[in-house]
Write a protein that holds these residues in place. Structure first.
Motif, PDB file in Angstrom:
ATOM      1  N   GLY A  20       4.938   0.210  -0.207  1.00 58.70           N
ATOM      2  CA  GLY A  20       5.818  -0.722  -1.173  1.00 58.70           C
ATOM      3  C   GLY A  20       6.499  -1.619  -0.235  1.00 58.70           C
ATOM      4  O   GLY A  20       6.398  -1.328   1.112  1.00 58.70           O
ATOM      5  N   ARG A  43       3.445 -10.846  -7.415  1.00 53.89           N
ATOM      6  CA  ARG A  43       4.052 -10.016  -5.970  1.00 53.89           C
ATOM      7  C   ARG A  43       3.898 -11.312  -4.669  1.00 53.89           C
ATOM      8  O   ARG A  43       4.571 -10.340  -3.682  1.00 53.89           O
ATOM      9  N   GLY A  80      -2.506  -5.296  -2.478  1.00 59.06           N
ATOM     10  CA  GLY A  80      -2.183  -5.240  -3.901  1.00 59.06           C
ATOM     11  C   GLY A  80      -1.614  -6.788  -4.046  1.00 59.06           C
ATOM     12  O   GLY A  80      -0.808  -6.727  -5.005  1.00 59.06           O
ATOM     13  N   ALA A  84       0.595   3.330  -1.543  1.00 56.49           N
ATOM     14  CA  ALA A  84       1.717   2.838  -1.022  1.00 56.49           C
ATOM     15  C   ALA A  84       2.641   2.701  -0.315  1.00 56.49           C
ATOM     16  O   ALA A  84       3.508   3.762  -0.184  1.00 56.49           O
ATOM     17  N   TRP A 135       1.093  -2.020  -2.621  1.00 55.58           N
ATOM     18  CA  TRP A 135       1.107  -1.696  -3.703  1.00 55.58           C
ATOM     19  C   TRP A 135      -0.690  -0.838  -3.744  1.00 55.58           C
ATOM     20  O   TRP A 135      -0.893  -1.182  -2.539  1.00 55.58           O
ATOM     21  N   GLU A 136      -0.748  -0.099  -4.223  1.00 54.99           N
ATOM     22  CA  GLU A 136      -2.136   0.391  -4.438  1.00 54.99           C
ATOM     23  C   GLU A 136      -3.023  -0.412  -4.753  1.00 54.99           C
ATOM     24  O   GLU A 136      -3.200  -1.670  -5.233  1.00 54.99           O
ATOM     25  N   THR A 137      -4.882  -0.391  -3.796  1.00 56.91           N
ATOM     26  CA  THR A 137      -5.700  -1.033  -3.922  1.00 56.91           C
ATOM     27  C   THR A 137      -6.931  -0.505  -4.250  1.00 56.91           C
ATOM     28  O   THR A 137      -6.896   0.486  -3.383  1.00 56.91           O
ATOM     29  N   GLU A 170       7.389 -11.797  -3.894  1.00 57.42           N
ATOM     30  CA  GLU A 170       8.439 -10.428  -3.202  1.00 57.42           C
ATOM     31  C   GLU A 170       8.125 -10.066  -2.157  1.00 57.42           C
ATOM     32  O   GLU A 170       9.012 -10.043  -1.758  1.00 57.42           O
TER      33      GLU A 170
END
Length: 229
Positions: A169, A195, A189, A167, A157-159, A198
């Motif tokens: 994904g 998360r 992220g 990102a 994820w973008e951070t 995931e």
């Protein structure tokens, strides 16, 4: 006299440097890898490191672009006392010369940094080398490079720690889980338990975090570690 000075004579000296074989064994067992700057919000750097390691962190990297070389070496030396005592890995970001000077366990490099061959000329054969990857081609190249010992995949994820980096994904995490033969870490992220669940569902068994452990290092590290396979 400050407490940390007063009791310094009673501290147990960290063990001597590890061999490459020992470092590889620790890497194979590693699940939780933390990157921190030299000014953590929870206590000083040594105390922050102790809290993280007590929470189950397996590898610690000091990544602070604002530090000049001498200050970076001093910061790494403080962390190294804690990682050696805990049997964890110490990583240096980008700077092969600094990694060699402190005898770090790991040198981690990005896509635009030294090649594996260039890095090996500086750090030698005992130091482990990791590389950041952001695409399938980069991942496969790192996996096939005999000089690389592990790689990171992300940012998932973008951070804000990597501004401007798109990102990748969960698809790239699934690809790594299917194709990688070396140890690899999902990164980017992963700052909430949902998360983490995931990326684990996508096939990751190792992660790198930054912000997720900054405020309550021991408790947050322990909670993340408990969710990793």
């Amino acid at each position: 006299m400050p407490a940390d000075v007063a009791d310094s004579s009673h501290r147990v000296s960290p063990p001597v440097t590890s061999t490459r074989t020992e470092r590889l064994e620790r890497l194979s067992r590693a699940r939780l890898y933390v990157c921190t700057d030299a000014r953590p919000p929870a206590g000083d750097l040594a105390q922050f490191s102790r809290e993280l390691l007590a929470g189950g962190v397996d590898a610690l990297q000091v990544r602070d672009k604002q530090l000049e070389s001498r200050a970076e070496i001093e910061a790494l030396s403080r962390v190294q006392e804690e990682t050696r005592r805990a049997g964890a890995l110490l990583a240096v970001n980008d700077r092969a010369d600094v990694a060699a000077l402190v005898d770090a366990d790991i040198l981690h490099v990005g896509q635009g940094d030294l090649t594996t061959g260039q890095a090996r000329r500086i750090v030698g054969q005992e130091t482990l080398i990791g590389r950041s990857t952001h695409s399938k081609d980069q991942l496969l190249e790192a996996d096939s490079d005999a000089g690389i010992d592990y790689f990171c995949v992300g940012p998932v994820w973008e951070t804000p720690t990597k501004p401007g980096r798109a990102a990748v994904g969960l698809e790239l995490i699934r690809f790594a889980a299917q194709h990688a033969t070396k140890p690899w870490f999902a990164i980017g992220g992963i700052d909430r338990e949902d998360r983490l669940r995931e990326v684990v569902s996508a096939g990751a068994t190792r992660i790198v975090v930054v912000r997720a452990v900054r405020e309550t290092p021991r408790e947050s590290a322990a909670a993340l570690r408990a969710l990793l396979p």
